[in-house]
Motif scaffolding. Structure first.
Motif, PDB file in Angstrom:
ATOM      1  N   GLU A   1       0.830  -1.206   0.000  1.00 13.66           N
ATOM      2  CA  GLU A   1       0.000   0.000   0.000  1.00 13.66           C
ATOM      3  C   GLU A   1       0.867   1.259   0.000  1.00 13.66           C
ATOM      4  N   VAL A   2       1.917   1.245   0.791  1.00 11.77           N
ATOM      5  CA  VAL A   2       2.829   2.392   0.831  1.00 11.77           C
ATOM      6  C   VAL A   2       3.479   2.578  -0.534  1.00 11.77           C
ATOM      7  N   ALA A   3       3.825   1.480  -1.185  1.00 17.10           N
ATOM      8  CA  ALA A   3       4.490   1.534  -2.498  1.00 17.10           C
ATOM      9  C   ALA A   3       3.635   2.226  -3.558  1.00 17.10           C
ATOM     10  N   LYS A   4       2.322   2.256  -3.371  1.00 21.88           N
ATOM     11  CA  LYS A   4       1.432   2.925  -4.328  1.00 21.88           C
ATOM     12  C   LYS A   4       1.488   4.448  -4.195  1.00 21.88           C
ATOM     13  N   HIS A   5       2.029   4.934  -3.097  1.00 22.39           N
ATOM     14  CA  HIS A   5       2.090   6.378  -2.821  1.00 22.39           C
ATOM     15  C   HIS A   5       3.473   6.914  -3.185  1.00 22.39           C
ATOM     16  N   LYS A   6       3.708   7.012  -4.484  1.00 19.75           N
ATOM     17  CA  LYS A   6       5.027   7.457  -4.945  1.00 19.75           C
ATOM     18  C   LYS A   6       4.956   8.524  -6.029  1.00 19.75           C
TER      19      LYS A   6
ATOM     20  N   ALA B   1       9.973   8.034  -2.085  1.00 22.40           N
ATOM     21  CA  ALA B   1       8.531   7.839  -1.923  1.00 22.40           C
ATOM     22  C   ALA B   1       8.131   6.416  -2.278  1.00 22.40           C
ATOM     23  N   GLY B   2       7.285   5.848  -1.444  1.00 19.74           N
ATOM     24  CA  GLY B   2       6.816   4.483  -1.654  1.00 19.74           C
ATOM     25  C   GLY B   2       7.773   3.425  -1.151  1.00 19.74           C
ATOM     26  N   LYS B   3       8.866   3.843  -0.518  1.00 19.39           N
ATOM     27  CA  LYS B   3       9.903   2.905  -0.083  1.00 19.39           C
ATOM     28  C   LYS B   3      10.218   3.071   1.397  1.00 19.39           C
TER      29      LYS B   3
ATOM     30  N   TYR C   1       4.387   8.828   0.250  1.00 16.73           N
ATOM     31  CA  TYR C   1       4.525   8.190   1.558  1.00 16.73           C
ATOM     32  C   TYR C   1       5.891   7.530   1.623  1.00 16.73           C
ATOM     33  N   THR C   2       6.448   7.508   2.809  1.00 14.03           N
ATOM     34  CA  THR C   2       7.709   6.808   3.015  1.00 14.03           C
ATOM     35  C   THR C   2       7.674   6.126   4.369  1.00 14.03           C
TER      36      THR C   2
END
Length: 84
Positions: free
Chosen positions: A9-14, A49-51, A21-22
């Motif tokens: 889910e975090v990986a989609k926020h890049k 971001a996303g990582k 998101y990080t």
């Protein structure tokens, strides 16, 4: 109560559109609105971001930096994965 995110889910926020998101030490941070304020520039935040940025973050920052911005930027934590 903070939200629980999977790594996927975090990986989609890049992207700017999806939000940036990080992850830092299991915490999930929304740095979308912080990009222009970041003293090191926006490029590094967009690249991470996303990582999981823990290693890079601690290389350049002290715990005081995370304490200062955590309340404002932290949106949740990374969900623990089931261990098989």
């Amino acid at each position: 109560m903070s939200k629980s995110f999977t790594v996927a889910e975090v990986a989609k926020h890049k992207t700017d559109e999806a939000g940036l998101y990080t992850i830092i030490d299991g915490g999930v941070y929304d740095v979308t609105g912080f990009v222009e304020e970041h003293p090191g520039g926006s490029k590094i935040l967009k690249r991470m971001a996303g990582k999981d940025a823990s290693k890079s973050f601690w290389k350049y920052h002290s715990a005081k930096v995370l304490e200062k911005y955590s309340e404002r930027l932290k949106v949740g934590t990374v969900a623990e994965s089931a261990k098989l």
